[in-house]
Design an enzyme around this catalytic site. Structure first.
Site, PDB file in Angstrom:
ATOM      1  N   ASN A 183      64.771 -27.336  17.734  1.00  0.00           N
ATOM      2  CA  ASN A 183      66.086 -27.099  17.147  1.00  0.00           C
ATOM      3  C   ASN A 183      66.623 -25.700  17.435  1.00  0.00           C
ATOM      4  OD1 ASN A 183      66.167 -29.695  16.333  1.00  0.00           O
ATOM      5  ND2 ASN A 183      65.911 -29.315  14.148  1.00  0.00           N
ATOM      6  N   HIS A 235      65.064 -22.482   2.222  1.00  0.00           N
ATOM      7  CA  HIS A 235      65.224 -23.931   2.069  1.00  0.00           C
ATOM      8  C   HIS A 235      63.930 -24.617   2.498  1.00  0.00           C
ATOM      9  CE1 HIS A 235      67.281 -27.710   1.802  1.00  0.00           C
ATOM     10  NE2 HIS A 235      67.245 -27.962   3.089  1.00  0.00           N
ATOM     11  N   GLY A 264      75.556 -37.241  14.368  1.00  0.00           N
ATOM     12  CA  GLY A 264      74.547 -38.102  13.748  1.00  0.00           C
ATOM     13  C   GLY A 264      74.901 -38.363  12.291  1.00  0.00           C
TER      14      GLY A 264
HETATM   15  N1  APR Z   1      74.259 -30.816  21.514  1.00  0.00           N
HETATM   16  C1  APR Z   1      74.977 -31.626  20.701  1.00  0.00           C
HETATM   17  N2  APR Z   1      74.412 -32.544  19.908  1.00  0.00           N
HETATM   18  C2  APR Z   1      73.096 -32.673  19.930  1.00  0.00           C
HETATM   19  C3  APR Z   1      72.273 -31.865  20.748  1.00  0.00           C
HETATM   20  C4  APR Z   1      72.916 -30.906  21.572  1.00  0.00           C
HETATM   21  N3  APR Z   1      72.227 -30.099  22.361  1.00  0.00           N
HETATM   22  N4  APR Z   1      70.986 -32.235  20.553  1.00  0.00           N
HETATM   23  C5  APR Z   1      70.991 -33.218  19.638  1.00  0.00           C
HETATM   24  N5  APR Z   1      72.260 -33.488  19.268  1.00  0.00           N
HETATM   25  C6  APR Z   1      72.745 -34.520  18.337  1.00  0.00           C
HETATM   26  C7  APR Z   1      72.008 -35.839  18.499  1.00  0.00           C
HETATM   27  O1  APR Z   1      72.466 -36.556  19.625  1.00  0.00           O
HETATM   28  C8  APR Z   1      72.351 -36.524  17.182  1.00  0.00           C
HETATM   29  O2  APR Z   1      73.493 -37.347  17.285  1.00  0.00           O
HETATM   30  O3  APR Z   1      72.516 -34.150  16.995  1.00  0.00           O
HETATM   31  C9  APR Z   1      72.628 -35.355  16.213  1.00  0.00           C
HETATM   32  C10 APR Z   1      71.667 -35.280  15.054  1.00  0.00           C
HETATM   33  O4  APR Z   1      71.878 -36.385  14.261  1.00  0.00           O
HETATM   34  P1  APR Z   1      70.703 -37.189  13.511  1.00  0.00           P
HETATM   35  O5  APR Z   1      69.582 -37.392  14.451  1.00  0.00           O
HETATM   36  O6  APR Z   1      71.334 -38.359  12.834  1.00  0.00           O
HETATM   37  O7  APR Z   1      70.196 -36.122  12.416  1.00  0.00           O
HETATM   38  P2  APR Z   1      70.841 -35.800  11.000  1.00  0.00           P
HETATM   39  O8  APR Z   1      70.223 -36.666   9.963  1.00  0.00           O
HETATM   40  O9  APR Z   1      72.323 -35.779  11.121  1.00  0.00           O
HETATM   41  O10 APR Z   1      70.293 -34.313  10.751  1.00  0.00           O
HETATM   42  C11 APR Z   1      70.722 -33.244  11.534  1.00  0.00           C
HETATM   43  O11 APR Z   1      70.579 -31.659   9.759  1.00  0.00           O
HETATM   44  O12 APR Z   1      69.744 -31.864   7.617  1.00  0.00           O
HETATM   45  C12 APR Z   1      69.476 -31.408   8.898  1.00  0.00           C
HETATM   46  O13 APR Z   1      67.064 -31.604   9.128  1.00  0.00           O
HETATM   47  C13 APR Z   1      68.304 -32.138   9.514  1.00  0.00           C
HETATM   48  O14 APR Z   1      68.078 -30.701  11.413  1.00  0.00           O
HETATM   49  C14 APR Z   1      68.581 -31.944  10.987  1.00  0.00           C
HETATM   50  C15 APR Z   1      70.120 -31.947  11.058  1.00  0.00           C
END
Ligand code: APR
Length: 309
Positions: A96, A176, A12
């Site tokens: 999460n 945090h 992401g």
């Molecule tokens: N396995 C692999 N990837 C996963 C899974 C999983 N089981 N579940 C979700 N994902 C992926 C999603 O498909 C998505 O592409 O995790 C990615 C998260 O990306 P975003 O939704 O863009 O979130 P992002 O802004 O990158 O933040 C991710 O970091 O800063 C922290 O609070 C924030 O917990 C969040 C994390």
């Protein structure tokens, strides 16, 4: 010498931007993993196609299969759901925790010597989940939060005083979350504490803006949370580890008696080198700072206790 290999889980905003930074610095080959089919492959290929223009030889690939991540030196965990406006980091806990537990188990099994850097929120709690799921020693499980919180504090201090961010150093300790502890006495401009450069009410205002820094971005973006500064901060930890730099950076670390805390991940300054955590860098706290730190530690402890069994 074999090139370093970094796996970034979650393709992401934070994950892809972190992968970009690592690859473009030529620091390591990068494997981007996500649960969504095509997403990591597409972003991986896009990043690889930027290489001839940027001028680096790091390989970037995307995958849904943990077999491709085998033998990684570092595993960065960003998978999960981000915050929406009005949500606290803590609202993400159950979803999460499940995601982080599963991905860490799969990745750690094929990279048993890796250093884990956890980015998913709520950060301190996800570090516990990652440590349990991997079975790794504390030296190889670290959370990225303090570098980001300190970067935000540095930005606000530099703007307030009209000086270069490069000459501003800052420390933010504790969990945090809203109770994080910006340590103004140890935050300096060219070595001079900001408490000597700014009136107390301005210092307090900057501290409060720092503690609220993530929510400020969430409120502006409306559809996601911060990622440029989180990715830059994660990159700084990756760089410190892979190049064995012995950087002193605030990281979420499993304390074993240091700072009077036992068995809990809390943000403190540590020395980062090739082995991951090399030393907890203990500093003196005034009674007021101690009280704020203890309050933050209590907040982390409560959240960890709220983890679904
Ligand atoms: N396995 C692999 N990837 C996963 C899974 C999983 N089981 N579940 C979700 N994902 C992926 C999603 O498909 C998505 O592409 O995790 C990615 C998260 O990306 P975003 O939704 O863009 O979130 P992002 O802004 O990158 O933040 C991710 O970091 O800063 C922290 O609070 C924030 O917990 C969040 C994390």
């Amino acid at each position: 010498m074999a090139r370093n290999k970094v796996t970034v889980i979650g393709a992401g905003n934070v994950g892809a931007t972190t992968a970009q930074r690592i690859a473009e610095a030529g620091l390591a080959d990068v494997v981007l993993v996500d649960i969504v089919d095509g997403l990591p492959q597409g972003k991986g290929l896009d990043l690889a196609e930027a290489a001839p223009v940027v001028g680096h030889d790091a390989a970037v690939v995307g995958t849904n299969d943990y077999a491709d991540t085998a033998g990684s030196d570092i595993i960065v965990v960003t998978s999960g759901i981000p915050r929406k406006p009005g949500m606290s980091r803590d609202d993400l806990i159950a979803t999460n925790a499940g995601i982080v537990g599963n991905v860490v188990k799969a990745a750690a099994a094929v990279s048993p010597d890796a250093v884990l850097i956890v980015v998913t929120n709520p950060l301190d709690v996800m570090c516990h989940v990652a440590k349990d799921a991997s079975g790794f020693p504390r030296e190889r499980v670290l959370g990225m939060a303090g570098v980001l919180d300190s970067a935000r504090f540095r930005t606000f201090i530099a703007r307030e005083l009209g000086v270069s961010v490069e000459d501003v150093h800052a420390f933010v300790l504790g969990g945090h979350g809203d109770t994080m502890v910006p340590l103004s006495r140890y935050s300096t401009v060219a070595g001079v504490p900001i408490t000597e450069l700014l009136p107390a009410d301005r210092v307090k205002a900057l501290e409060e803006r720092t503690a609220n820094g993530g929510a400020e971005i969430v409120a502006l973006l409306k559809t996601g949370s911060a990622f440029y500064a989180p990715a830059a901060s994660t990159f700084e930890m990756v760089d410190a580890i892979l190049r064995d730099r012995k950087r002193v950076l605030p990281c979420a670390t499993f304390l074993q008696g240091e700072f009077g805390v036992d068995g809990l991940f809390v943000g403190v300054p540590v020395v980062l080198g090739r082995k991951g955590l090399e030393r907890v860098f203990e500093i003196e706290l005034t009674s007021e700072e101690r009280a704020a730190f203890d309050k933050s530690v209590d907040a982390v402890r409560e959240l960890v206790a709220a983890l679904p069994a």
